[in-house]
Design an enzyme around this catalytic site. Structure first.
Site, mmCIF file in Angstrom:
data_model
loop_
_atom_site.group_PDB
_atom_site.id
_atom_site.type_symbol
_atom_site.label_atom_id
_atom_site.label_comp_id
_atom_site.label_asym_id
_atom_site.label_seq_id
_atom_site.Cartn_x
_atom_site.Cartn_y
_atom_site.Cartn_z
ATOM 1 N N ASP A 1 -3.294 -14.773 -2.465
ATOM 2 C CA ASP A 1 -3.604 -13.387 -2.157
ATOM 3 C C ASP A 1 -5.381 -13.331 -2.779
ATOM 4 O O ASP A 1 -5.250 -13.615 -3.977
ATOM 5 C CB ASP A 1 -2.939 -12.350 -2.858
ATOM 6 C CG ASP A 1 -2.911 -11.103 -1.909
ATOM 7 O OD1 ASP A 1 -3.877 -10.794 -1.215
ATOM 8 O OD2 ASP A 1 -1.513 -10.740 -1.628
ATOM 9 N N GLU B 1 -6.373 -8.113 5.708
ATOM 10 C CA GLU B 1 -5.783 -7.210 5.897
ATOM 11 C C GLU B 1 -6.898 -6.171 6.497
ATOM 12 O O GLU B 1 -7.860 -5.895 6.006
ATOM 13 C CB GLU B 1 -5.425 -6.597 4.311
ATOM 14 C CG GLU B 1 -4.426 -5.350 4.329
ATOM 15 C CD GLU B 1 -4.631 -4.636 3.183
ATOM 16 O OE1 GLU B 1 -3.727 -3.754 2.935
ATOM 17 O OE2 GLU B 1 -5.569 -4.704 2.329
ATOM 18 N N ASP C 1 -7.307 -9.539 1.082
ATOM 19 C CA ASP C 1 -6.898 -8.437 0.822
ATOM 20 C C ASP C 1 -8.043 -7.569 1.361
ATOM 21 O O ASP C 1 -9.282 -8.108 1.131
ATOM 22 C CB ASP C 1 -6.897 -8.231 -0.782
ATOM 23 C CG ASP C 1 -6.351 -6.780 -1.181
ATOM 24 O OD1 ASP C 1 -5.219 -6.372 -1.008
ATOM 25 O OD2 ASP C 1 -7.239 -6.057 -1.982
ATOM 26 N N HIS D 1 4.483 -5.549 0.611
ATOM 27 C CA HIS D 1 4.768 -4.755 -0.626
ATOM 28 C C HIS D 1 4.125 -3.459 -0.628
ATOM 29 O O HIS D 1 4.072 -2.544 -1.793
ATOM 30 C CB HIS D 1 4.046 -5.737 -1.568
ATOM 31 C CG HIS D 1 2.433 -5.715 -1.380
ATOM 32 N ND1 HIS D 1 1.921 -6.462 -0.120
ATOM 33 C CD2 HIS D 1 1.500 -5.027 -1.850
ATOM 34 C CE1 HIS D 1 0.551 -6.111 -0.282
ATOM 35 N NE2 HIS D 1 0.245 -5.560 -1.425
ATOM 36 N N ASP D 2 3.495 -3.063 0.635
ATOM 37 C CA ASP D 2 2.855 -1.570 0.565
ATOM 38 C C ASP D 2 3.618 -0.587 1.238
ATOM 39 O O ASP D 2 3.092 0.434 1.595
ATOM 40 C CB ASP D 2 1.357 -1.842 1.138
ATOM 41 C CG ASP D 2 0.461 -2.414 0.151
ATOM 42 O OD1 ASP D 2 0.506 -2.449 -1.091
ATOM 43 O OD2 ASP D 2 -0.523 -3.213 0.659
HETATM 44 C C1 GLC Z 1 -4.197 -3.801 -0.473
HETATM 45 C C2 GLC Z 1 -2.877 -4.344 -1.088
HETATM 46 C C3 GLC Z 1 -2.466 -3.162 -2.103
HETATM 47 C C4 GLC Z 1 -3.596 -2.793 -2.821
HETATM 48 C C5 GLC Z 1 -4.755 -2.490 -2.427
HETATM 49 C C6 GLC Z 1 -5.873 -2.578 -3.365
HETATM 50 O O1 GLC Z 1 -4.062 -2.756 0.397
HETATM 51 O O2 GLC Z 1 -2.119 -4.656 -0.219
HETATM 52 O O3 GLC Z 1 -1.329 -3.432 -2.764
HETATM 53 O O4 GLC Z 1 -3.210 -1.782 -3.680
HETATM 54 O O5 GLC Z 1 -5.322 -3.591 -1.638
HETATM 55 O O6 GLC Z 1 -6.292 -4.032 -3.885
#
Ligand code: GLC
Ligand code: CA
Length: 584
Positions: free
Chosen positions: A111, A277, A218, A354-355
């Protein structure tokens, strides 16, 4: 010479990079497997389970952040890109995991969290030390404003993702710094070329040199901000801070930055897999600017719409549960399945990470009589989708949300707790449920915590995840839902996933590369779609309800044979509760 060989198998469409047909499995290290009994999952624990992942049919392991971190946001707050959180292990452990994967013909991606660092990162510590420090400009520092009464105010009125302002006051140098997430996650200044170079060296090249095969990137479209930080219009009159995502999503220099990272940091290592993402980018045209092969930015992105199903319409309302209709799911799936057709872009298929809460609890049913059948129905939907497929740990055994009775004390996530605490402060008395009650209700379905419960390996204490005290409570139902119980049961959710993952590869030209078309768009109970390529066709039929439904597309099955379904016996004209079938 590129250190990463690409494997080319002939398929009917476009260039076939190795990552297109891969099945990716996301490991959340804290909750996967604890090898030493300290209550935290760790990298040696992942190494121990690589054979299990191979037996499932996984090609790529995506490891969520394992870097050194004060863990305010479970490692998405990195204090040293070149070190591993001691509780997770060492850099050598990650190298062993790379080796364990490669030995089995699998790959490992990490990640990449470089929109922000932790406030404990040496870069930020220097940056905050004085206004004339060399690294001052590596983060965003701005002077305060003052209102008419002379009160000190942040530089702009932005609401951050974790509730509260995006600006935090620093006493020492008397300026505010920017953080889209927690105050412990200051945003890195990508406009500074020296900062970008340091990011490529420390966070990217360091790990590619160790043999990792790519990254999940990310918050990929938030690196370029509108750096004059103008106030946004007031859309929430009850609050000083306002949703402002337009101020940092898809900003003015984002494509320049991603192209540069591709050229300088990824491309020299060969066909590195990158999956970004991508938030807040509704127009497919704009998405192609990131994932078109000719754009040379990213291999693919996660479009987050599917995760937002059931969430409130704005950032402020995110955790207020909003009932949804199946047409919503269909339009999202159709949009992100179809947008690459006829282009050089690529897409992803996923419904958990995981979110988000667990897909069985959100899109199927976690009632005892339906949870297995609906997990299998959702598996059929996922494996027949075009793009690179991502599975989240526990999805393959049909793990479900935490029990509704669990109190807020069992919830650990900074985001959900931020919303809850904020709601506690805001006493609203309109007679109906309070904001706090509404948020708690939403968290029971939508909280990020649900996916972070320990992986359920067997029926021993704490689900066999740890011999110690787990950092997060194991699900009450681990005795019923666990890997061990499902491994030797041919009718289990796990066995079903293994079978259908094999079928996905066998019929790759349709499932992984096919064109997608919805047949019954208006129907709120069933979801029928066709995958096609040249003269070949597959028909996928899914009942999203816990009742029998008429199967309205029977004429479409003429000349087709049933390839797979989640009931052993089925009758053509009726779909049983949560029944799913694939015809070929
Ligand atoms: C992304 C991750 C999340 C995190 C955020 C800040 O959205 O998936 O888990 O809290 O970034 O890094
Ligand atoms: Ca451990």
């Amino acid at each position: 010479m590129s250190p990463h060989a690409t494997q080319d198998t002939a398929v009917p469409t476009g260039t076939n990079n190795w990552w297109k047909e891969a099945t990716v499995y996301q490991v959340y290290p804290a909750s996967f497997y604890d090898s030493n009994g300290d209550g935290w999952g760790d990298i040696p624990g992942v190494v121990k389970k690589v054979d299990y992942l191979q037996s499932l049919g996984v090609d790529v392991v995506w490891l969520s952040p394992m870097y050194d971190s004060p863990m305010h946001d479970m490692g998405y707050d990195v204090s040293d890109y070149e070190n591993v959180l001691p509780a997770y292990g060492t850099v050598q452990d990650v190298e062993s995991l790379v080796e364990a994967c490669h030995l089995r013909g699998m790959k490992l991606i990490l990640d990449l969290v470089v929109n922000h660092s932790s406030d404990q990162h040496a870069w930020f510590q220097e940056s905050r030390s004085s206004k004339d420090n060399d690294k001052r400009d590596w983060y965003f520092w701005r002077p305060p404003r003052y209102d008419e009464a002379g009160n000190r105010m942040p530089p702009s009125n932005y609401r951050g993702y974790f509730a509260g302002s995006t600006w935090t006051w620093d006493e020492k140098t008397e300026e505010y710094y920017l953080h889209l997430y927690a105050k412990e996650q200051p945003d890195l200044n990508w406009d500074n070329k020296t900062t970008r170079e340091a990011i490529y060296n420390s966070a990217v090249r360091f790990w590619l040199d160790k043999g990792v095969d790519g990254f999940r990137v990310d918050t990929v479209n938030k690196y370029s901000k509108h750096t004059s930080f103008p106030d946004v219009p007031i859309t929430d009159p009850k609050s000083y801070i306002q949703p402002a995502i337009g101020m940092w999503c898809n900003g003015p220099r984002i494509h320049e930055f991603l192209r540069e990272m591709y050229d300088e940091a990824f491309a020299p290592y060969g066909d590195v897999m990158t999956v970004g993402e991508l938030a807040n980018t509704p127009d497919p045209k704009n998405v192609l600017e990131y994932v078109g092969a000719s754009a040379k930015e990213l291999s693919m992105v996660f479009h987050l719409d599917i995760g937002h199903i059931g969430m409130g319409p704005s950032l402020e309302e995110k955790y207020i549960f909003t009932p949804w209709k199946l047409t919503k799911m269909k339009s999202i799936v159709e949009k992100w399945q179809s947008f690459i057709e006829g282009t050089d872009g690529w897409t992803t298929a996923f419904c958990e990470n995981h979110d988000n809460g667990r897909s069985v609890s959100r899109f199927g049913s976690d009632a005892p009589e339906f949870r297995e059948i609906s997990a299998k129905m959702l598996a059929l939907m996922m494996v027949t989708m075009t793009g690179t497929l991502f599975i989240y740990q526990g999805q393959e055994i049909g793990m479900i949300n935490a029990p509704r009775e669990w109190p807020i004390e069992e919830y650990k996530d900074i985001e959900g707790l931020g919303y809850y605490r904020e709601a506690e402060q805001r006493s609203e008395n309109g007679g109906g449920p309070t904001r706090k009650e509404n948020i708690m209700d939403g968290l029971r379905i939508l909280a990020r915590d649900h996916s972070r419960l320990p992986m359920q390996w067997d029926d021993s204490e704490h689900a066999g995840f740890t011999t110690g005290k787990p950092w997060m409570r194991a699900h009450d139902l681990y005795g019923e839902i666990n890997v061990k119980r499902q491994e030797n049961d041919a009718s289990s959710v796990l066995s079903f996933w293994k079978d259908v993952l094999r079928l996905r590869k066998e019929y790759r030209e349709l499932f992984i590369h096919g064109a997608f078309q919805v047949l019954d768009y208006e129907n709120q109970e069933t979801f029928c779609f066709v995958k096609s390529r040249d003269e070949k066709r597959a028909l996928v039929v899914l009942n999203f309800t816990d009742k029998s439904q008429p199967f309205t597309q029977t004429e479409k099955t003429a000349g087709m044979k049933l390839l797979v379904g989640n009931y052993s016996v089925s009758s053509l004209g009726t779909l049983k509760p949560f029944e799913g079938r694939v015809y070929m």
